[in-house]
Design a protein around this motif. Structure first.
Motif, mmCIF file in Angstrom:
data_model
loop_
_atom_site.group_PDB
_atom_site.id
_atom_site.type_symbol
_atom_site.label_atom_id
_atom_site.label_comp_id
_atom_site.label_asym_id
_atom_site.label_seq_id
_atom_site.Cartn_x
_atom_site.Cartn_y
_atom_site.Cartn_z
ATOM 1 N N ARG A 128 1.585 -1.889 12.092
ATOM 2 C CA ARG A 128 2.887 -1.600 11.489
ATOM 3 C C ARG A 128 3.937 -2.636 11.860
ATOM 4 N NH1 ARG A 128 6.759 -2.025 9.493
ATOM 5 N NH2 ARG A 128 8.470 -0.570 9.036
ATOM 6 N N GLU A 129 3.873 -3.148 13.080
ATOM 7 C CA GLU A 129 4.880 -4.094 13.547
ATOM 8 C C GLU A 129 4.831 -5.427 12.807
ATOM 9 O OE1 GLU A 129 1.134 -5.120 15.655
ATOM 10 O OE2 GLU A 129 2.170 -3.265 15.086
ATOM 11 N N ARG A 130 3.766 -5.664 12.037
ATOM 12 C CA ARG A 130 3.622 -6.923 11.313
ATOM 13 C C ARG A 130 4.026 -6.793 9.842
ATOM 14 N NH1 ARG A 130 0.101 -10.227 14.346
ATOM 15 N NH2 ARG A 130 0.918 -11.935 13.059
ATOM 16 N N LYS A 133 7.435 -4.652 4.185
ATOM 17 C CA LYS A 133 7.413 -3.736 3.047
ATOM 18 C C LYS A 133 6.028 -3.766 2.419
ATOM 19 C CE LYS A 133 12.199 -5.046 1.888
ATOM 20 N NZ LYS A 133 13.133 -5.447 0.808
ATOM 21 N N LEU A 134 5.727 -2.719 1.641
ATOM 22 C CA LEU A 134 4.463 -2.643 0.918
ATOM 23 C C LEU A 134 4.724 -2.497 -0.577
ATOM 24 C CD1 LEU A 134 2.285 -0.118 2.994
ATOM 25 C CD2 LEU A 134 2.056 -2.601 2.922
ATOM 26 N N ILE A 135 3.955 -3.246 -1.371
ATOM 27 C CA ILE A 135 3.913 -3.042 -2.817
ATOM 28 C C ILE A 135 2.469 -2.689 -3.163
ATOM 29 C CG2 ILE A 135 4.253 -4.033 -5.097
ATOM 30 C CD1 ILE A 135 6.279 -5.950 -3.918
ATOM 31 N N LEU A 136 2.268 -1.478 -3.669
ATOM 32 C CA LEU A 136 0.930 -0.997 -4.010
ATOM 33 C C LEU A 136 0.806 -0.946 -5.535
ATOM 34 C CD1 LEU A 136 0.716 1.916 -1.404
ATOM 35 C CD2 LEU A 136 -0.055 -0.466 -1.151
ATOM 36 N N VAL A 137 -0.067 -1.785 -6.074
ATOM 37 C CA VAL A 137 -0.217 -1.936 -7.521
ATOM 38 C C VAL A 137 -1.510 -1.267 -7.966
ATOM 39 C CG1 VAL A 137 -0.258 -3.574 -9.440
ATOM 40 C CG2 VAL A 137 0.964 -4.172 -7.318
ATOM 41 N N ASN A 138 -1.394 -0.134 -8.666
ATOM 42 C CA ASN A 138 -2.588 0.596 -9.099
ATOM 43 C C ASN A 138 -3.583 0.688 -7.940
ATOM 44 O OD1 ASN A 138 -1.373 -0.945 -11.536
ATOM 45 N ND2 ASN A 138 -2.584 0.682 -12.486
ATOM 46 N N SER A 139 -3.088 1.133 -6.822
ATOM 47 C CA SER A 139 -3.835 1.042 -5.574
ATOM 48 C C SER A 139 -5.002 2.008 -5.490
ATOM 49 C CB SER A 139 -2.887 1.297 -4.396
ATOM 50 O OG SER A 139 -3.600 1.241 -3.172
ATOM 51 N N ALA A 140 -6.098 1.512 -4.950
ATOM 52 C CA ALA A 140 -7.215 2.379 -4.591
ATOM 53 C C ALA A 140 -6.848 3.144 -3.316
ATOM 54 C CB ALA A 140 -8.470 1.542 -4.374
ATOM 55 N N GLY A 141 -7.654 4.142 -2.997
ATOM 56 C CA GLY A 141 -7.451 4.878 -1.758
ATOM 57 C C GLY A 141 -7.733 6.355 -1.871
ATOM 58 N N LEU A 142 -7.152 7.016 -2.862
ATOM 59 C CA LEU A 142 -7.370 8.449 -3.038
ATOM 60 C C LEU A 142 -8.685 8.705 -3.774
ATOM 61 C CD1 LEU A 142 -3.751 9.568 -4.043
ATOM 62 C CD2 LEU A 142 -4.897 9.933 -1.839
ATOM 63 N N ASP A 230 7.463 4.787 8.962
ATOM 64 C CA ASP A 230 8.724 4.380 8.337
ATOM 65 C C ASP A 230 8.597 2.958 7.791
ATOM 66 O OD1 ASP A 230 11.310 4.239 7.477
ATOM 67 O OD2 ASP A 230 12.178 3.881 9.465
ATOM 68 N N VAL A 231 8.115 2.854 6.570
ATOM 69 C CA VAL A 231 7.992 1.547 5.921
ATOM 70 C C VAL A 231 8.332 1.730 4.443
ATOM 71 C CG1 VAL A 231 5.521 1.879 5.490
ATOM 72 C CG2 VAL A 231 6.476 -0.430 5.466
ATOM 73 N N PRO A 232 9.175 0.881 3.873
ATOM 74 C CA PRO A 232 9.511 0.987 2.442
ATOM 75 C C PRO A 232 8.305 0.635 1.578
ATOM 76 C CG PRO A 232 11.129 -0.334 3.642
ATOM 77 C CD PRO A 232 9.954 -0.182 4.542
ATOM 78 N N ILE A 233 8.049 1.460 0.568
ATOM 79 C CA ILE A 233 6.871 1.279 -0.276
ATOM 80 C C ILE A 233 7.263 1.377 -1.746
ATOM 81 C CG2 ILE A 233 4.566 2.118 -0.866
ATOM 82 C CD1 ILE A 233 4.497 3.483 1.898
ATOM 83 N N LEU A 234 6.873 0.368 -2.505
ATOM 84 C CA LEU A 234 7.003 0.389 -3.959
ATOM 85 C C LEU A 234 5.610 0.580 -4.541
ATOM 86 C CD1 LEU A 234 8.538 -0.050 -6.654
ATOM 87 C CD2 LEU A 234 8.080 -2.514 -6.372
ATOM 88 N N ILE A 255 2.770 11.960 -1.734
ATOM 89 C CA ILE A 255 2.373 11.977 -0.325
ATOM 90 C C ILE A 255 3.259 11.063 0.513
ATOM 91 C CG2 ILE A 255 0.520 11.380 1.293
ATOM 92 C CD1 ILE A 255 -1.451 12.098 -0.996
ATOM 93 N N LEU A 256 3.529 9.861 0.006
ATOM 94 C CA LEU A 256 4.254 8.850 0.777
ATOM 95 C C LEU A 256 5.760 9.060 0.631
ATOM 96 C CD1 LEU A 256 2.036 5.767 -0.145
ATOM 97 C CD2 LEU A 256 1.968 7.127 1.967
ATOM 98 N N LYS A 257 6.381 9.538 1.683
ATOM 99 C CA LYS A 257 7.793 9.946 1.620
ATOM 100 C C LYS A 257 8.740 8.769 1.435
ATOM 101 C CE LYS A 257 6.179 14.011 2.477
ATOM 102 N NZ LYS A 257 5.947 14.943 1.356
ATOM 103 N N ASN A 258 8.353 7.590 1.896
ATOM 104 C CA ASN A 258 9.235 6.420 1.799
ATOM 105 C C ASN A 258 8.932 5.562 0.577
ATOM 106 O OD1 ASN A 258 10.687 6.978 4.172
ATOM 107 N ND2 ASN A 258 9.090 6.046 5.432
ATOM 108 N N SER A 259 8.309 6.161 -0.425
ATOM 109 C CA SER A 259 7.895 5.379 -1.602
ATOM 110 C C SER A 259 8.708 5.742 -2.825
ATOM 111 C CB SER A 259 6.413 5.621 -1.891
ATOM 112 O OG SER A 259 6.205 6.948 -2.351
ATOM 113 N N ARG A 260 8.630 4.833 -3.805
ATOM 114 C CA ARG A 260 9.101 5.157 -5.135
ATOM 115 C C ARG A 260 8.080 4.624 -6.135
ATOM 116 N NH1 ARG A 260 13.029 0.556 -4.989
ATOM 117 N NH2 ARG A 260 12.665 -0.747 -6.814
#
Length: 309
Positions: A128-130, A133-142, A230-234, A255-260
């Motif tokens: 996390r310290e590195r 921000k995150l941008i997740l584009v049609n992200s895999a995972g779920l 606590d990381v901003p996510i688009l 799920i991700l509270k800091n996302s839009r």
């Protein structure tokens, strides 16, 4: 003509000499190819399955106007190393960490599409310290039901046969059916640039190994854990994604509270390409904006100063 070159037939070194557009570094004895452009705060771009760093060809210049952009070829893809490895999110998170350490990048924002998004999620949890921000584009995972062509390719012998056919039709059909919504954008020029690295020996083995490991949608626990970070996510999603449907993007955003979540109406799985101009605008604004919390903090400090004076 690339059309006359067999798939999975060329040496990595000779093919890279002809077609690689970026730089090379050695990470723990493994070669990583990457594109580097621009100045400013670092942004690392992580491609998804089937693609390499060319996935971001329509985005790099826009991002590089205000940022130092690095587009990696993950191991096994593009012009990075080909060898039997334990392919998966952990391997790629390790590659990103080694890359940042090698180039003395203390922190960066990560943008990942599909498999690259899953890599960005795991990396952020582990380091996390590195991450800025995150941008997740049609992200895999779920959890996600794989497309029919992926299921067929996972059948031993069948996948090898399909990927070994000399025709371009199989790969073109995959691009049009599973990846790109605006099929008119899949020109011969685009097709050859996307699949150029598929001509390198052992690429077929990597593609099939990655598919058969079946790890793309196995990050449910990690995504729920990321909700506490606590990381901003688009989150950006193509409305007509056939590989990972929009409902997965909506669930991830829930799920991700800091996302839009931003939905691109005329896009599929590679929404950053289908609607490149719209994506670039969203990404640049997100990467350069002052967060709401920071705005609130600045406003509070200003009010406190005004009261005390």
């Amino acid at each position: 003509m690339l059309k006359n070159i067999k798939w999975n037939s060329q040496s990595l070194d000779s093919w890279s000499e002809k077609y690689a557009r970026g730089k090379f570094i050695d990470l723990s004895g493994r070669r990583t190819h990457y594109i580097e452009k621009g100045k400013g705060d670092p942004v690392i771009l992580l491609h998804g399955f089937f693609y390499d760093s060319y996935l971001w060809a329509e985005n790099i210049d826009a991002l590089a106007k205000n940022h130092k952009v690095y587009a990696l070829d993950l191991w096994g893809f593009g012009y990075s190393t080909r060898e039997p490895l334990d392919y998966g999110y952990q391997l790629y998170a390790d590659q990103v960490l080694q890359f940042m350490d090698h180039l003395s990048i203390p922190t960066a924002s990560l943008a990942g599409q599909s498999m690259g998004g899953g890599t960005a999620i795991l990396f952020c949890l582990l380091h996390r310290e590195r991450v800025n921000k995150l941008i997740l584009v049609n992200s895999a995972g779920l959890p996600n039901k794989p497309p029919l062509d992926s299921k067929i390719a996972c059948i031993r012998g069948v996948g090898e046969f399909i990927f070994g056919l000399k025709t371009e039709a199989i790969r073109k059909n995959s691009l049009k059916e599973a990846f790109v919504h605006k099929t008119e954008l899949v020109t011969q020029h685009y097709f050859e640039h996307v699949t150029c690295f598929h001509k390198i020996r052992h690429t077929t083995e990597v593609l099939l190994t990655v598919l058969r490991k079946n790890f793309f949608d196995k990050l449910s626990d990690e995504i729920h854990r990321l909700a506490t970070v606590d990381v901003p996510i688009l989150i950006v999603w193509g409305k007509y994604d056939k590989a990972i449907s929009l409902r997965h993007g909506e669930e991830m955003n829930r799920i991700l509270k800091n996302s839009r979540l931003e939905i691109l109406d005329n896009a599929g799985h590679v929404s950053n390409f289908d609607c490149a101009e719209q994506f670039n605008k969203l990404a640049v604004e997100f990467l350069t904006e002052i967060y709401d919390k920071e705005r609130e903090s600045i406003a509070s400090q200003s009010e406190a100063t005004a009261v005390s004076s």
